[in-house]
Scaffold this motif. Structure first.
Motif, PDB file in Angstrom:
ATOM      1  N   VAL A   1       1.988   6.167  -1.915  1.00  0.00           N
ATOM      2  CA  VAL A   1       3.071   5.311  -2.408  1.00  0.00           C
ATOM      3  C   VAL A   1       3.276   5.547  -3.896  1.00  0.00           C
ATOM      4  N   ASP A   2       4.496   5.355  -4.335  1.00  0.00           N
ATOM      5  CA  ASP A   2       4.808   5.460  -5.762  1.00  0.00           C
ATOM      6  C   ASP A   2       4.687   4.108  -6.455  1.00  0.00           C
ATOM      7  N   GLU A   3       4.894   3.042  -5.697  1.00  0.00           N
ATOM      8  CA  GLU A   3       4.826   1.699  -6.256  1.00  0.00           C
ATOM      9  C   GLU A   3       3.773   0.875  -5.511  1.00  0.00           C
ATOM     10  N   GLN A   4       3.361  -0.220  -6.126  1.00  0.00           N
ATOM     11  CA  GLN A   4       2.394  -1.158  -5.537  1.00  0.00           C
ATOM     12  C   GLN A   4       1.093  -0.477  -5.135  1.00  0.00           C
ATOM     13  N   GLN A   5       0.670   0.456  -5.952  1.00  0.00           N
ATOM     14  CA  GLN A   5      -0.575   1.161  -5.663  1.00  0.00           C
ATOM     15  C   GLN A   5      -1.774   0.227  -5.739  1.00  0.00           C
ATOM     16  N   ALA A   6      -1.776  -0.709  -6.679  1.00  0.00           N
ATOM     17  CA  ALA A   6      -2.883  -1.650  -6.806  1.00  0.00           C
ATOM     18  C   ALA A   6      -2.997  -2.531  -5.565  1.00  0.00           C
TER      19      ALA A   6
END
Length: 205
Positions: free
Chosen positions: A118-123
């Motif tokens: 994923v590029d976003e919301q990795q955390a």
């Protein structure tokens, strides 16, 4: 002689413990840094284009990967390290071996390399994977007997997983508090004299 390409404490540690259990002679090549561009990555890609550890080079120079596949290969040579064929314990051995690599392993990929997916919301992906892993270990705890090893008095290649997984997330303290049977089995593996050198080399003691 077999040659194992790996990194101390990484997934290759599981296969290295299996090799030590079965007393298979092998050379170890440390490819620390293989997961980043550079000479170590280039060295490993030249042998295994998938660029993964463990990578085991066999006597005929063919390549074996995946800890479960390496376990199956070793069982062909050392069948005493699994329950006897035709027994319920043997069926459970196959189930748990495949279950580990099909379910638990992917949570490490998700948590350690979320940017691959994923590029976003990795955390958030990392946190969800770590939470899911805990539920898997708690399920496994309910499946285990009283030991001293997974299938009673005799150690099997499945027991090679426990000292290594215990040192990864969520960590030793969590295992001691939440999966005492699994933790005790890891302890029992760690006191075996024939494994002391490899366990120390992988910082598992």
């Amino acid at each position: 002689m077999l040659t194992l390409y790996g990194v101390p404490g990484f997934g290759s540690a599981i296969s290295e413990v299996m090799l030590a259990m079965t007393r298979e002679p092998y050379d170890f090549v440390n490819v620390e840094g293989f997961d980043q561009p550079g000479p170590q990555q280039e060295k490993l890609i030249a042998i295994n284009p998938l660029c993964q550890v463990p990578t085991l080079v066999l006597e005929d120079e063919s390549i074996m990967t995946e800890s479960a596949a390496i376990a199956l290969m070793l069982l062909d040579r050392h069948p005493q390290f699994a329950p006897r064929p035709g027994t319920p314990a043997r069926d459970r051995f196959w189930r748990l071996l495949v279950w580990l690599v099909a379910n638990v392993y992917p949570t490490f990929t998700l948590a350690d390399y979320p940017e691959r997916l994923v590029d976003e919301q990795q955390a958030q992906l990392k946190a969800n994977a770590q939470r899911l892993r805990k539920t898997y270990y708690q399920w496994l705890e309910q499946e285990l007997g009283e030991g001293p090893y997974t299938f009673g008095e005799e150690i099997t290649l499945l027991d090679a997983y426990w000292p290594v997984l215990r040192c990864w997330g969520p960590g030793r303290e969590w295992f001691a508090a939440n999966t005492p049977k699994l933790n005790a089995m890891a302890d029992n593996v760690c006191v075996r004299v024939e494994l002391e050198t490899v366990l120390k080399a992988n910082k598992l003691l």
